[in-house]
Design a protein around this motif. Structure first.
Motif, PDB file in Angstrom:
ATOM      1  N   LEU A  23       0.827  -1.219   0.000  1.00  0.00           N
ATOM      2  CA  LEU A  23       0.000   0.000   0.000  1.00  0.00           C
ATOM      3  C   LEU A  23       0.854   1.258   0.000  1.00  0.00           C
ATOM      4  N   LEU A  24       1.910   1.239   0.806  1.00  0.00           N
ATOM      5  CA  LEU A  24       2.741   2.435   0.950  1.00  0.00           C
ATOM      6  C   LEU A  24       3.596   2.704  -0.284  1.00  0.00           C
ATOM      7  N   ARG A  25       3.678   1.746  -1.186  1.00  0.00           N
ATOM      8  CA  ARG A  25       4.382   1.996  -2.454  1.00  0.00           C
ATOM      9  C   ARG A  25       3.680   3.102  -3.230  1.00  0.00           C
ATOM     10  N   GLU A  26       2.380   3.266  -3.009  1.00  0.00           N
ATOM     11  CA  GLU A  26       1.597   4.294  -3.703  1.00  0.00           C
ATOM     12  C   GLU A  26       1.790   5.675  -3.093  1.00  0.00           C
ATOM     13  N   GLY A  27       2.321   5.725  -1.861  1.00  0.00           N
ATOM     14  CA  GLY A  27       2.540   7.003  -1.198  1.00  0.00           C
ATOM     15  C   GLY A  27       2.187   6.925   0.271  1.00  0.00           C
ATOM     16  N   PRO A  28       2.497   7.993   1.011  1.00  0.00           N
ATOM     17  CA  PRO A  28       2.255   8.009   2.448  1.00  0.00           C
ATOM     18  C   PRO A  28       0.778   7.870   2.794  1.00  0.00           C
ATOM     19  N   LEU A  29       0.523   7.194   3.910  1.00  0.00           N
ATOM     20  CA  LEU A  29      -0.843   7.006   4.403  1.00  0.00           C
ATOM     21  C   LEU A  29      -0.850   7.100   5.926  1.00  0.00           C
ATOM     22  N   SER A  30      -1.984   7.456   6.473  1.00  0.00           N
ATOM     23  CA  SER A  30      -2.150   7.463   7.922  1.00  0.00           C
ATOM     24  C   SER A  30      -2.499   6.052   8.398  1.00  0.00           C
ATOM     25  N   VAL A  31      -2.390   5.849   9.697  1.00  0.00           N
ATOM     26  CA  VAL A  31      -2.747   4.555  10.276  1.00  0.00           C
ATOM     27  C   VAL A  31      -4.193   4.216   9.946  1.00  0.00           C
ATOM     28  N   GLY A  32      -5.086   5.194  10.080  1.00  0.00           N
ATOM     29  CA  GLY A  32      -6.501   4.965   9.795  1.00  0.00           C
ATOM     30  C   GLY A  32      -6.745   4.558   8.351  1.00  0.00           C
ATOM     31  N   GLU A  33      -6.055   5.214   7.420  1.00  0.00           N
ATOM     32  CA  GLU A  33      -6.210   4.868   6.000  1.00  0.00           C
ATOM     33  C   GLU A  33      -5.717   3.450   5.728  1.00  0.00           C
ATOM     34  N   ILE A  34      -4.597   3.095   6.339  1.00  0.00           N
ATOM     35  CA  ILE A  34      -4.058   1.737   6.163  1.00  0.00           C
ATOM     36  C   ILE A  34      -5.032   0.716   6.738  1.00  0.00           C
ATOM     37  N   ALA A  35      -5.513   0.975   7.945  1.00  0.00           N
ATOM     38  CA  ALA A  35      -6.452   0.056   8.586  1.00  0.00           C
ATOM     39  C   ALA A  35      -7.712  -0.114   7.739  1.00  0.00           C
ATOM     40  N   ASP A  36      -8.254   0.985   7.234  1.00  0.00           N
ATOM     41  CA  ASP A  36      -9.463   0.909   6.406  1.00  0.00           C
ATOM     42  C   ASP A  36      -9.229   0.103   5.140  1.00  0.00           C
ATOM     43  N   ARG A  37      -8.164   0.404   4.433  1.00  0.00           N
ATOM     44  CA  ARG A  37      -7.913  -0.272   3.151  1.00  0.00           C
ATOM     45  C   ARG A  37      -7.626  -1.762   3.311  1.00  0.00           C
ATOM     46  N   LEU A  38      -7.000  -2.135   4.434  1.00  0.00           N
ATOM     47  CA  LEU A  38      -6.669  -3.542   4.644  1.00  0.00           C
ATOM     48  C   LEU A  38      -7.675  -4.256   5.534  1.00  0.00           C
ATOM     49  N   GLU A  39      -8.720  -3.519   5.917  1.00  0.00           N
ATOM     50  CA  GLU A  39      -9.765  -4.069   6.782  1.00  0.00           C
ATOM     51  C   GLU A  39      -9.172  -4.663   8.054  1.00  0.00           C
ATOM     52  N   LEU A  40      -8.299  -3.870   8.683  1.00  0.00           N
ATOM     53  CA  LEU A  40      -7.697  -4.212   9.970  1.00  0.00           C
ATOM     54  C   LEU A  40      -8.244  -3.264  11.017  1.00  0.00           C
ATOM     55  N   ARG A  41      -8.199  -3.689  12.255  1.00  0.00           N
ATOM     56  CA  ARG A  41      -8.501  -2.747  13.331  1.00  0.00           C
ATOM     57  C   ARG A  41      -7.293  -1.825  13.467  1.00  0.00           C
ATOM     58  N   GLN A  42      -7.542  -0.585  13.864  1.00  0.00           N
ATOM     59  CA  GLN A  42      -6.458   0.388  13.958  1.00  0.00           C
ATOM     60  C   GLN A  42      -5.336  -0.063  14.898  1.00  0.00           C
ATOM     61  N   PRO A  43      -5.626  -0.682  16.054  1.00  0.00           N
ATOM     62  CA  PRO A  43      -4.525  -1.152  16.904  1.00  0.00           C
ATOM     63  C   PRO A  43      -3.644  -2.202  16.223  1.00  0.00           C
ATOM     64  N   GLN A  44      -4.263  -3.062  15.399  1.00  0.00           N
ATOM     65  CA  GLN A  44      -3.489  -4.057  14.647  1.00  0.00           C
ATOM     66  C   GLN A  44      -2.567  -3.361  13.647  1.00  0.00           C
ATOM     67  N   ALA A  45      -3.117  -2.405  12.917  1.00  0.00           N
ATOM     68  CA  ALA A  45      -2.320  -1.669  11.936  1.00  0.00           C
ATOM     69  C   ALA A  45      -1.177  -0.944  12.629  1.00  0.00           C
ATOM     70  N   SER A  46      -1.448  -0.334  13.769  1.00  0.00           N
ATOM     71  CA  SER A  46      -0.408   0.376  14.519  1.00  0.00           C
ATOM     72  C   SER A  46       0.691  -0.569  14.969  1.00  0.00           C
ATOM     73  N   LYS A  47       0.311  -1.744  15.407  1.00  0.00           N
ATOM     74  CA  LYS A  47       1.293  -2.750  15.849  1.00  0.00           C
ATOM     75  C   LYS A  47       2.205  -3.153  14.681  1.00  0.00           C
ATOM     76  N   HIS A  48       1.605  -3.417  13.531  1.00  0.00           N
ATOM     77  CA  HIS A  48       2.395  -3.794  12.356  1.00  0.00           C
ATOM     78  C   HIS A  48       3.312  -2.646  11.923  1.00  0.00           C
ATOM     79  N   LEU A  49       2.798  -1.433  11.955  1.00  0.00           N
ATOM     80  CA  LEU A  49       3.606  -0.273  11.572  1.00  0.00           C
ATOM     81  C   LEU A  49       4.777  -0.065  12.529  1.00  0.00           C
ATOM     82  N   LYS A  50       4.573  -0.358  13.791  1.00  0.00           N
ATOM     83  CA  LYS A  50       5.658  -0.233  14.767  1.00  0.00           C
ATOM     84  C   LYS A  50       6.777  -1.219  14.438  1.00  0.00           C
ATOM     85  N   VAL A  51       6.420  -2.439  14.092  1.00  0.00           N
ATOM     86  CA  VAL A  51       7.421  -3.440  13.713  1.00  0.00           C
ATOM     87  C   VAL A  51       8.170  -2.984  12.465  1.00  0.00           C
ATOM     88  N   LEU A  52       7.439  -2.488  11.483  1.00  0.00           N
ATOM     89  CA  LEU A  52       8.072  -2.009  10.249  1.00  0.00           C
ATOM     90  C   LEU A  52       8.973  -0.806  10.525  1.00  0.00           C
TER      91      LEU A  52
END
Length: 106
Positions: A23-52
């Motif tokens: 997703l981020l290959r297309e450009g910067p996104l917020s946690v909420g945008e990432i969570a929405d597009r991948l159908e993840l809960r925001q805490p899950q997306a935040s956890k993955h982003l922290k690892v990355l």
């Protein structure tokens, strides 16, 4: 291979994180945008982003009350350099196999 590469490959080994990177290959996104597009809960997306982020794959930029994540090119360049040695090794081996097969008696 050094510890940094191990952390990078480990971070990228998880499917949701690979989807985030795609997703981020297309450009910067917020946690909420990432969570929405991948159908993840925001805490899950935040956890993955922290690892990355810890692996150096993404960087974060705060804008007002939002945090935008973007890919860092350096880890991907390092991975490309690391893989180049293996590409060269296999290319040489395939060249030798091709020569061997051409010289085989019929």
């Amino acid at each position: 291979m050094d510890e940094g590469h191990t952390e990078l490959f480990s971070a990228l080994a998880e499917p949701s994180r690979m989807r985030i990177v795609a997703l981020l290959r297309e450009g910067p996104l917020s946690v909420g945008e990432i969570a929405d597009r991948l159908e993840l809960r925001q805490p899950q997306a935040s956890k993955h982003l922290k690892v990355l982020q810890q692996a150096g794959v993404v960087e974060v930029q705060a804008e007002a009350n939002r945090r935008h994540y973007r890919l860092r090119p350096e880890p991907f360049r390092e991975m490309e350099d690391w893989l180049a040695g293996y590409r060269e090794l296999w290319s040489d081996r395939f060249d030798r196999l091709d020569e061997y097969l051409r010289n085989m008696p019929d």
